[in-house]
Design an enzyme around this catalytic site. Structure first.
Site, mmCIF file in Angstrom:
data_model
loop_
_atom_site.group_PDB
_atom_site.id
_atom_site.type_symbol
_atom_site.label_atom_id
_atom_site.label_comp_id
_atom_site.label_asym_id
_atom_site.label_seq_id
_atom_site.Cartn_x
_atom_site.Cartn_y
_atom_site.Cartn_z
ATOM 1 N N LYS A 81 0.873 -1.189 0.000
ATOM 2 C CA LYS A 81 0.000 0.000 0.000
ATOM 3 C C LYS A 81 0.901 1.227 0.000
ATOM 4 O O LYS A 81 1.469 1.592 1.029
ATOM 5 C CB LYS A 81 -0.885 -0.037 1.257
ATOM 6 C CG LYS A 81 -2.194 0.699 1.165
ATOM 7 C CD LYS A 81 -2.072 2.160 0.868
ATOM 8 C CE LYS A 81 -1.715 2.999 2.069
ATOM 9 N NZ LYS A 81 -1.544 4.450 1.714
ATOM 10 N N GLU A 107 8.929 1.678 11.339
ATOM 11 C CA GLU A 107 10.030 2.625 11.098
ATOM 12 C C GLU A 107 9.400 4.014 11.086
ATOM 13 O O GLU A 107 8.672 4.361 10.148
ATOM 14 C CB GLU A 107 10.700 2.327 9.744
ATOM 15 C CG GLU A 107 11.430 1.010 9.714
ATOM 16 C CD GLU A 107 12.700 0.990 10.553
ATOM 17 O OE1 GLU A 107 13.106 2.050 11.070
ATOM 18 O OE2 GLU A 107 13.272 -0.100 10.700
ATOM 19 N N CYS A 141 13.888 10.571 7.058
ATOM 20 C CA CYS A 141 13.626 10.265 8.470
ATOM 21 C C CYS A 141 14.856 10.412 9.348
ATOM 22 O O CYS A 141 14.772 10.860 10.469
ATOM 23 C CB CYS A 141 13.070 8.859 8.585
ATOM 24 S SG CYS A 141 14.136 7.640 7.784
ATOM 25 N N GLU A 177 9.338 16.576 14.941
ATOM 26 C CA GLU A 177 9.824 16.347 13.581
ATOM 27 C C GLU A 177 9.111 17.322 12.625
ATOM 28 O O GLU A 177 7.891 17.378 12.588
ATOM 29 C CB GLU A 177 9.523 14.912 13.167
ATOM 30 C CG GLU A 177 10.064 14.594 11.792
ATOM 31 C CD GLU A 177 9.737 13.165 11.362
ATOM 32 O OE1 GLU A 177 8.549 12.787 11.421
ATOM 33 O OE2 GLU A 177 10.667 12.457 10.955
HETATM 34 P P1 NAD Z 1 2.126 8.838 7.397
HETATM 35 O O1 NAD Z 1 2.256 8.143 8.707
HETATM 36 O O2 NAD Z 1 1.122 9.901 7.257
HETATM 37 O O3 NAD Z 1 1.796 7.770 6.255
HETATM 38 C C1 NAD Z 1 2.608 6.652 6.015
HETATM 39 C C2 NAD Z 1 1.777 5.604 5.292
HETATM 40 O O4 NAD Z 1 0.745 5.148 6.156
HETATM 41 C C3 NAD Z 1 1.086 6.118 4.030
HETATM 42 O O5 NAD Z 1 1.044 5.077 3.076
HETATM 43 C C4 NAD Z 1 -0.317 6.417 4.537
HETATM 44 O O6 NAD Z 1 -1.269 6.399 3.527
HETATM 45 C C5 NAD Z 1 -0.517 5.283 5.526
HETATM 46 N N1 NAD Z 1 -1.515 5.544 6.563
HETATM 47 C C6 NAD Z 1 -1.865 6.743 7.085
HETATM 48 N N2 NAD Z 1 -2.837 6.557 8.015
HETATM 49 C C7 NAD Z 1 -3.064 5.225 8.070
HETATM 50 C C8 NAD Z 1 -3.946 4.409 8.845
HETATM 51 N N3 NAD Z 1 -4.793 4.944 9.728
HETATM 52 N N4 NAD Z 1 -3.922 3.077 8.648
HETATM 53 C C9 NAD Z 1 -3.058 2.523 7.773
HETATM 54 N N5 NAD Z 1 -2.217 3.243 7.001
HETATM 55 C C10 NAD Z 1 -2.220 4.577 7.154
HETATM 56 O O7 NAD Z 1 3.599 9.343 7.029
HETATM 57 P P2 NAD Z 1 4.066 10.171 5.743
HETATM 58 O O8 NAD Z 1 3.666 11.586 5.919
HETATM 59 O O9 NAD Z 1 3.661 9.451 4.507
HETATM 60 O O10 NAD Z 1 5.658 10.014 5.854
HETATM 61 C C11 NAD Z 1 6.443 10.838 6.620
HETATM 62 C C12 NAD Z 1 6.806 10.157 7.918
HETATM 63 O O11 NAD Z 1 7.482 8.919 7.659
HETATM 64 C C13 NAD Z 1 7.769 10.967 8.740
HETATM 65 O O12 NAD Z 1 7.367 10.931 10.079
HETATM 66 C C14 NAD Z 1 9.091 10.224 8.578
HETATM 67 O O13 NAD Z 1 10.014 10.395 9.614
HETATM 68 C C15 NAD Z 1 8.630 8.822 8.487
HETATM 69 N N6 NAD Z 1 9.664 7.990 7.864
HETATM 70 C C16 NAD Z 1 10.343 7.083 8.644
HETATM 71 C C17 NAD Z 1 11.357 6.321 8.089
HETATM 72 C C18 NAD Z 1 12.127 5.315 8.909
HETATM 73 O O14 NAD Z 1 12.783 4.454 8.329
HETATM 74 N N7 NAD Z 1 12.090 5.384 10.218
HETATM 75 C C19 NAD Z 1 11.671 6.459 6.738
HETATM 76 C C20 NAD Z 1 10.980 7.408 5.995
HETATM 77 C C21 NAD Z 1 9.960 8.155 6.566
#
Ligand code: NAD
Length: 485
Positions: free
Chosen positions: A182, A256, A290, A390
């Site tokens: 997804k 992550e 991240c 963040e």
């Molecule tokens: P997000 O949490 O909004 O979304 C991540 C994913 O989860 C997307 O595919 C989104 O559609 C899905 N999602 C959102 N709500 C959901 C729910 N209720 N149920 C299931 N899936 C859901 O994050 P984002 O804005 O897409 O990405 C940025 C974040 O990702 C930042 O916090 C960043 O630090 C983190 N990140 C972490 C790493 C790591 O390896 N630790 C790597 C890259 C990004």
């Protein structure tokens, strides 16, 4: 770059493109032009059920989990080859989705291919005969089997949309799992290229499935009864919600999550060299990485010099059209992300931090796009929100410290623990400091994650590890068969 029609996509289920049962869709917006250029289904529960069902049939019936890791490795190497031939198209799609500079996205397919080859090379670890003695009883022994968990749901964010799928997909495949991917709603089209490559590589139908959907439906994917494992990269907020769902179901989940890593610049550091590393270590992907070290910790004695070095490089770095090979900083990936970054810049000013460069707003030479002037805050204390939360954009804070112990204290005084870096001429002292940092990874005089070494977050940055042989454990179940000699 392309027409809307060409980029209206479907779900990829059971080896083919399948129209959604839903008439709702998700628009894909180019953050540089602010124009909609693509569309994907906002799938419903029927689609999720179809994708998970296909993955489950492939797990139980296609032979994928029975051919052994060596057999699966052959497919993975073919997939790597197929991906590499599609690197240019993949790069153009990612840059149009999230505005990442083309010099970065051109590396995406090659990085994904390396990951597939790395895990293919670990096939013998999965297939090995692991026979263990019974301590104190020579007549008995135990055969330890590593078996695949089953269907894995892989949920990825938009910042590195291919890499953050591949860090899950490659270990899942070598372990023998089948998957439903997804992607984030901002970046749902680049994985079309992966599906095309998977088809060309002859990956059996149902082993890799792709669905696009809104967040509620993604929640149902996580809870689907036929899903055996969830791997998520994204925000801490959503990760916590998914952990609750998985906790209730006793379903293993890898998380992550976010970060607010620190870069400790020691008094003896070469500041010209440090400045040359800022864009890779602290602001990679316009601050949307991240593990970026977005808190820069500077000795009080040379605080102003460190601020000047950071300001100098930020001012000199080109921002603009991400398709221009000279560009380093692109737009924020979405209007929502731009608004988030702007709001944190306001918060920083209200908190009394000093804007050393930037200060929000779009750069004067750009007339559209979700660009934000890269901003460096000086006079920051680690208690301020801009130092604790963040931001995920081109915003750095510079915080003073007294000595090495103080730097370690400030670095560890964070809800997060993902990355970090130390700049100094004394690399042995840095390694000793690194061991005391409460974080999953640290770079000395640079930062770069290594696909052969575990990567993951401590504290609010996550649970579990990706990369390295360790990642295979997340997709495996262990079984002990006790036998008599
Ligand atoms: P997000 O949490 O909004 O979304 C991540 C994913 O989860 C997307 O595919 C989104 O559609 C899905 N999602 C959102 N709500 C959901 C729910 N209720 N149920 C299931 N899936 C859901 O994050 P984002 O804005 O897409 O990405 C940025 C974040 O990702 C930042 O916090 C960043 O630090 C983190 N990140 C972490 C790493 C790591 O390896 N630790 C790597 C890259 C990004």
């Amino acid at each position: 770059m392309t027409t809307l029609e060409e980029y209206h996509s479907d779900n990829f289920i059971d080896g083919g493109w399948v129209a959604s049962n839903s008439t709702d869709h998700i628009d894909v917006t180019d953050p540089t032009s602010e124009e909609i250029w693509g569309q994907v289904p906002s799938s419903n529960l029927v689609d999720i059920d179809a994708a998970v069902g296909a993955a489950s049939r492939a797990f139980h019936g296609s032979g994928w989990s029975d051919i052994g890791a060596a057999g699966r490795a052959v497919y993975m190497v073919r997939l790597a080859d197929e991906l590499e031939t599609r690197a240019d198209r993949m790069a153009a799609i990612i840059t149009s989705e999230n505005g990442t500079a083309i010099t970065e996205t051109l590396l995406a397919a090659g990085h994904a291919a390396r990951m597939l080859r790395y895990y293919a090379g670990l096939a013998s670890l999965v297939d090995q005969d692991d026979e263990r003695p019974f301590p104190g009883n020579d007549a008995l022994y135990t055969q330890v089997l590593r078996q695949p968990r089953g269907v894995a749901a892989l949920i990825a964010p938009w910042n590195f949309p291919v890499a953050l799928v591949m860090v899950k997909l490659a270990p899942a495949l070598i372990a023998g799992c089948t998957v439903v991917i997804k992607p984030a709603s901002e970046t749902p089209l680049d994985l079309r290229v992966l599906m095309e490559a998977a088809t060309a590589a002859g990956i059996p139908p149902g082993v890799i499935n792709l669905v696009t959907c809104g967040n509620d439906v993604a929640g149902a994917l996580v809870e689907h009864p036929l899903v055996a494992k969830v791997a998520f990269t994204g925000s801490t907020e959503v990760g916590r919600m998914l952990a609750e769902k998985c906790g209730r179901l006793l379903r293993p989940v890898t998380l992550e999550l976010g970060g607010k890593s620190a870069s400790i610049v020691m008094e003896d550091a070469n500041l010209d060299y440090f400045a040359s590393m800022v864009n890779r270590t602290c602001l990679r992907n316009t601050g949307q990485t991240c593990y970026n070290s977005t808190r820069i910790l500077a000795p009080r004695s040379i605080y102003d010099e460190v601020v000047d070095a950071v300001v100098g490089i930020v001012e000199a770095t080109p921002i603009g059209d991400p398709f221009d090979p000279a560009t380093v900083y692109g737009p924020s990936a979405s209007a929502k992300q731009r608004d988030r970054v702007e709001s944190y810049i306001k918060i920083g000013i209200e908190e009394g931090a000093r804007v050393a460069v930037g200060g929000g707003g779009r750069p004067d030479h750009l007339d559209r796009g979700y660009f934000v002037r890269p901003t460096v805050f000086a006079g920051v204390s680690n208690e301020m929100r801009i130092a604790r939360e963040e931001i995920f954009g081109p915003v750095l804070v510079v915080i003073p410290f007294d000595d090495a112990n103080d730097a370690i204290r400030i670095s560890n005084d964070s809800p997060f623990g993902l990355g970090g870096s130390i700049f100094t001429e004394d690399v042995d002292a840095a390694a000793a400091m690194a061991a005391r940092l409460e974080t999953g990874s640290v770079g000395i005089n640079f930062y770069g994650s290594n696909q052969a070494a575990p990567f993951g977050g401590w504290k609010d940055s996550g649970i579990g590890m990706e990369y390295g042989p360790e990642a295979i454990n997340a997709y495996s179940r262990m079984k002990s068969i006790h036998r008599q000699r």
